[in-house]
Design a protein around this motif. Structure first.
Motif, PDB file in Angstrom:
ATOM      1  N   ALA A   1      31.377  39.937 -24.539  1.00 44.35           N
ATOM      2  CA  ALA A   1      32.509  39.892 -23.624  1.00 44.35           C
ATOM      3  C   ALA A   1      32.424  38.706 -22.667  1.00 44.35           C
ATOM      4  CB  ALA A   1      32.606  41.189 -22.826  1.00 44.35           C
ATOM      5  N   GLN A   2      31.191  38.254 -22.364  1.00 42.51           N
ATOM      6  CA  GLN A   2      31.023  37.199 -21.372  1.00 42.51           C
ATOM      7  C   GLN A   2      29.755  36.404 -21.639  1.00 42.51           C
ATOM      8  OE1 GLN A   2      29.778  37.289 -16.798  1.00 42.51           O
ATOM      9  NE2 GLN A   2      31.705  38.345 -17.162  1.00 42.51           N
ATOM     10  N   ALA A   3      29.863  35.077 -21.516  1.00 43.14           N
ATOM     11  CA  ALA A   3      28.700  34.193 -21.614  1.00 43.14           C
ATOM     12  C   ALA A   3      28.250  33.825 -20.205  1.00 43.14           C
ATOM     13  CB  ALA A   3      29.050  32.933 -22.397  1.00 43.14           C
ATOM     14  N   ALA A   4      26.945  33.655 -20.039  1.00 46.78           N
ATOM     15  CA  ALA A   4      26.392  33.282 -18.739  1.00 46.78           C
ATOM     16  C   ALA A   4      25.224  32.331 -18.945  1.00 46.78           C
ATOM     17  CB  ALA A   4      25.924  34.533 -17.989  1.00 46.78           C
ATOM     18  N   LEU A   5      24.942  31.538 -17.930  1.00 46.07           N
ATOM     19  CA  LEU A   5      23.803  30.626 -17.945  1.00 46.07           C
ATOM     20  C   LEU A   5      23.503  30.218 -16.525  1.00 46.07           C
ATOM     21  CD1 LEU A   5      25.287  27.652 -17.488  1.00 46.07           C
ATOM     22  CD2 LEU A   5      25.810  27.960 -19.892  1.00 46.07           C
ATOM     23  N   SER A   6      22.341  29.630 -16.327  1.00 46.63           N
ATOM     24  CA  SER A   6      22.001  29.127 -14.996  1.00 46.63           C
ATOM     25  C   SER A   6      21.532  27.685 -15.121  1.00 46.63           C
ATOM     26  CB  SER A   6      20.929  29.997 -14.336  1.00 46.63           C
ATOM     27  OG  SER A   6      19.722  29.944 -15.053  1.00 46.63           O
ATOM     28  N   VAL A   7      21.801  26.919 -14.062  1.00 49.02           N
ATOM     29  CA  VAL A   7      21.539  25.484 -14.063  1.00 49.02           C
ATOM     30  C   VAL A   7      21.033  25.077 -12.683  1.00 49.02           C
ATOM     31  CG1 VAL A   7      22.601  23.193 -14.351  1.00 49.02           C
ATOM     32  CG2 VAL A   7      23.448  25.099 -15.686  1.00 49.02           C
ATOM     33  N   ALA A   8      20.091  24.160 -12.663  1.00 46.88           N
ATOM     34  CA  ALA A   8      19.652  23.594 -11.386  1.00 46.88           C
ATOM     35  C   ALA A   8      20.851  22.918 -10.723  1.00 46.88           C
ATOM     36  CB  ALA A   8      18.525  22.589 -11.601  1.00 46.88           C
ATOM     37  N   PRO A   9      21.055  23.132  -9.432  1.00 47.14           N
ATOM     38  CA  PRO A   9      22.245  22.594  -8.772  1.00 47.14           C
ATOM     39  C   PRO A   9      22.326  21.069  -8.762  1.00 47.14           C
ATOM     40  CG  PRO A   9      20.797  23.680  -7.180  1.00 47.14           C
ATOM     41  CD  PRO A   9      20.229  23.932  -8.535  1.00 47.14           C
ATOM     42  N   ASP A  10      21.192  20.390  -8.954  1.00 49.81           N
ATOM     43  CA  ASP A  10      21.226  18.925  -8.994  1.00 49.81           C
ATOM     44  C   ASP A  10      21.284  18.364 -10.419  1.00 49.81           C
ATOM     45  OD1 ASP A  10      18.611  19.711  -9.580  1.00 49.81           O
ATOM     46  OD2 ASP A  10      17.710  17.978  -8.574  1.00 49.81           O
ATOM     47  N   ASN A  11      21.429  19.231 -11.413  1.00 49.34           N
ATOM     48  CA  ASN A  11      21.528  18.790 -12.805  1.00 49.34           C
ATOM     49  C   ASN A  11      23.007  18.544 -13.118  1.00 49.34           C
ATOM     50  OD1 ASN A  11      21.446  18.337 -15.547  1.00 49.34           O
ATOM     51  ND2 ASN A  11      20.030  20.024 -15.972  1.00 49.34           N
ATOM     52  N   ARG A  12      23.501  17.401 -12.642  1.00 49.24           N
ATOM     53  CA  ARG A  12      24.930  17.082 -12.743  1.00 49.24           C
ATOM     54  C   ARG A  12      25.416  16.982 -14.181  1.00 49.24           C
ATOM     55  NH1 ARG A  12      23.845  13.744  -7.903  1.00 49.24           N
ATOM     56  NH2 ARG A  12      24.824  14.856  -6.207  1.00 49.24           N
ATOM     57  N   GLY A  13      24.577  16.463 -15.069  1.00 50.15           N
ATOM     58  CA  GLY A  13      24.981  16.338 -16.465  1.00 50.15           C
ATOM     59  C   GLY A  13      25.249  17.689 -17.100  1.00 50.15           C
ATOM     60  N   ALA A  14      24.330  18.630 -16.896  1.00 54.74           N
ATOM     61  CA  ALA A  14      24.502  19.970 -17.466  1.00 54.74           C
ATOM     62  C   ALA A  14      25.680  20.683 -16.819  1.00 54.74           C
ATOM     63  CB  ALA A  14      23.219  20.779 -17.309  1.00 54.74           C
ATOM     64  N   LEU A  15      25.806  20.586 -15.501  1.00 61.25           N
ATOM     65  CA  LEU A  15      26.928  21.225 -14.824  1.00 61.25           C
ATOM     66  C   LEU A  15      28.260  20.696 -15.349  1.00 61.25           C
ATOM     67  CD1 LEU A  15      25.642  21.409 -11.139  1.00 61.25           C
ATOM     68  CD2 LEU A  15      26.263  23.347 -12.605  1.00 61.25           C
ATOM     69  N   GLY A  16      28.346  19.398 -15.548  1.00 54.63           N
ATOM     70  CA  GLY A  16      29.574  18.800 -16.081  1.00 54.63           C
ATOM     71  C   GLY A  16      29.899  19.309 -17.477  1.00 54.63           C
ATOM     72  N   LEU A  17      28.869  19.393 -18.306  1.00 52.63           N
ATOM     73  CA  LEU A  17      29.073  19.902 -19.667  1.00 52.63           C
ATOM     74  C   LEU A  17      29.597  21.332 -19.630  1.00 52.63           C
ATOM     75  CD1 LEU A  17      28.733  19.977 -22.776  1.00 52.63           C
ATOM     76  CD2 LEU A  17      26.364  20.688 -22.358  1.00 52.63           C
ATOM     77  N   TYR A  18      28.914  22.202 -18.892  1.00 51.66           N
ATOM     78  CA  TYR A  18      29.294  23.617 -18.878  1.00 51.66           C
ATOM     79  C   TYR A  18      30.665  23.822 -18.244  1.00 51.66           C
ATOM     80  CZ  TYR A  18      24.452  24.189 -20.266  1.00 51.66           C
ATOM     81  OH  TYR A  18      23.260  24.100 -20.927  1.00 51.66           O
ATOM     82  N   ARG A  19      30.967  23.100 -17.181  1.00 49.05           N
ATOM     83  CA  ARG A  19      32.308  23.212 -16.578  1.00 49.05           C
ATOM     84  C   ARG A  19      33.377  22.775 -17.559  1.00 49.05           C
ATOM     85  NH1 ARG A  19      30.164  20.453 -11.123  1.00 49.05           N
ATOM     86  NH2 ARG A  19      29.508  22.322  -9.999  1.00 49.05           N
ATOM     87  N   SER A  20      33.102  21.711 -18.316  1.00 46.75           N
ATOM     88  CA  SER A  20      34.093  21.227 -19.290  1.00 46.75           C
ATOM     89  C   SER A  20      34.331  22.229 -20.415  1.00 46.75           C
ATOM     90  CB  SER A  20      33.667  19.871 -19.866  1.00 46.75           C
ATOM     91  OG  SER A  20      32.630  20.024 -20.831  1.00 46.75           O
ATOM     92  N   LEU A  21      33.387  23.152 -20.596  1.00 42.80           N
ATOM     93  CA  LEU A  21      33.524  24.196 -21.610  1.00 42.80           C
ATOM     94  C   LEU A  21      34.107  25.492 -21.041  1.00 42.80           C
ATOM     95  CD1 LEU A  21      30.182  23.578 -23.519  1.00 42.80           C
ATOM     96  CD2 LEU A  21      32.500  23.270 -24.433  1.00 42.80           C
ATOM     97  N   GLY A  22      34.534  25.452 -19.780  1.00 44.02           N
ATOM     98  CA  GLY A  22      35.176  26.609 -19.182  1.00 44.02           C
ATOM     99  C   GLY A  22      34.271  27.526 -18.395  1.00 44.02           C
TER     100      GLY A  22
END
Length: 161
Positions: A112-133
């Motif tokens: 029903a739901q996907a989740a993950l955690s990312v270091a707040p300063d990992n801008r590359g990963a945050l950008g990727l995950y945000r771009s995927l919704g």
């Protein structure tokens, strides 16, 4: 673009050769750590990420949170030599597609739901995950921000409704 293959006694050595880029090593553990979590923690499942030629280009693991039944993505590492080719994005999409088509037969829990955690300063990963919704929830997991994405609504069947 990628195929996710469960890590087994046959392919684990290939997976241990996956290395993050030097500048990413502060955010991800060595793949052997993730393999140990999968083998001994009883929650995570490790997959080799393979390209169209069946070469191992990365690692990802997943688990279902017993508290809220969300499907977690963890330990996503694309080998430094294969970065910048879309393998990270393709891995996340392949994992969600796997859950879409195979759950609850894999974990016993409907997806029903996907989740993950990312270091707040990992801008590359945050950008990727945000771009995927994926959206930040305000939750923290250790020192990392949690992002979640609901399962896309299913299109109604023709003739129903």
């Amino acid at each position: 673009m990628v195929v996710l293959v469960p890590v087994t006694s046959v392919n684990w050595r290939e997976v241990t050769r996956v290395r993050a880029a030097e500048h990413q090593r502060r955010w991800v553990a060595d793949v052997t750590y993730y393999l140990c979590l999968s083998a001994y923690d009883g929650l995570w499942r490790s997959c080799a990420v393979q390209d169209e030629d069946s070469a191992t280009v990365g690692h990802v693991m997943w688990a279902v949170d017993p508290e809220d039944d969300s499907h977690w993505i963890g330990g996503l590492v694309i080998d430094a030599a294969h970065q910048g080719k879309g393998f990270g994005r393709a891995t996340v999409l392949a994992l969600m597609t796997l859950w879409e088509h195979e759950e609850p037969s894999l974990s016993g829990t409907p997806y029903a739901q996907a989740a993950l955690s990312v270091a707040p300063d990992n801008r590359g990963a945050l950008g990727l995950y945000r771009s995927l919704g994926f959206v930040e929830t305000g939750e923290l997991s250790d020192d990392e921000v949690v992002l979640r994405r609901g399962r896309p609504a299913q299109a109604p069947l023709r003739g129903s409704g």
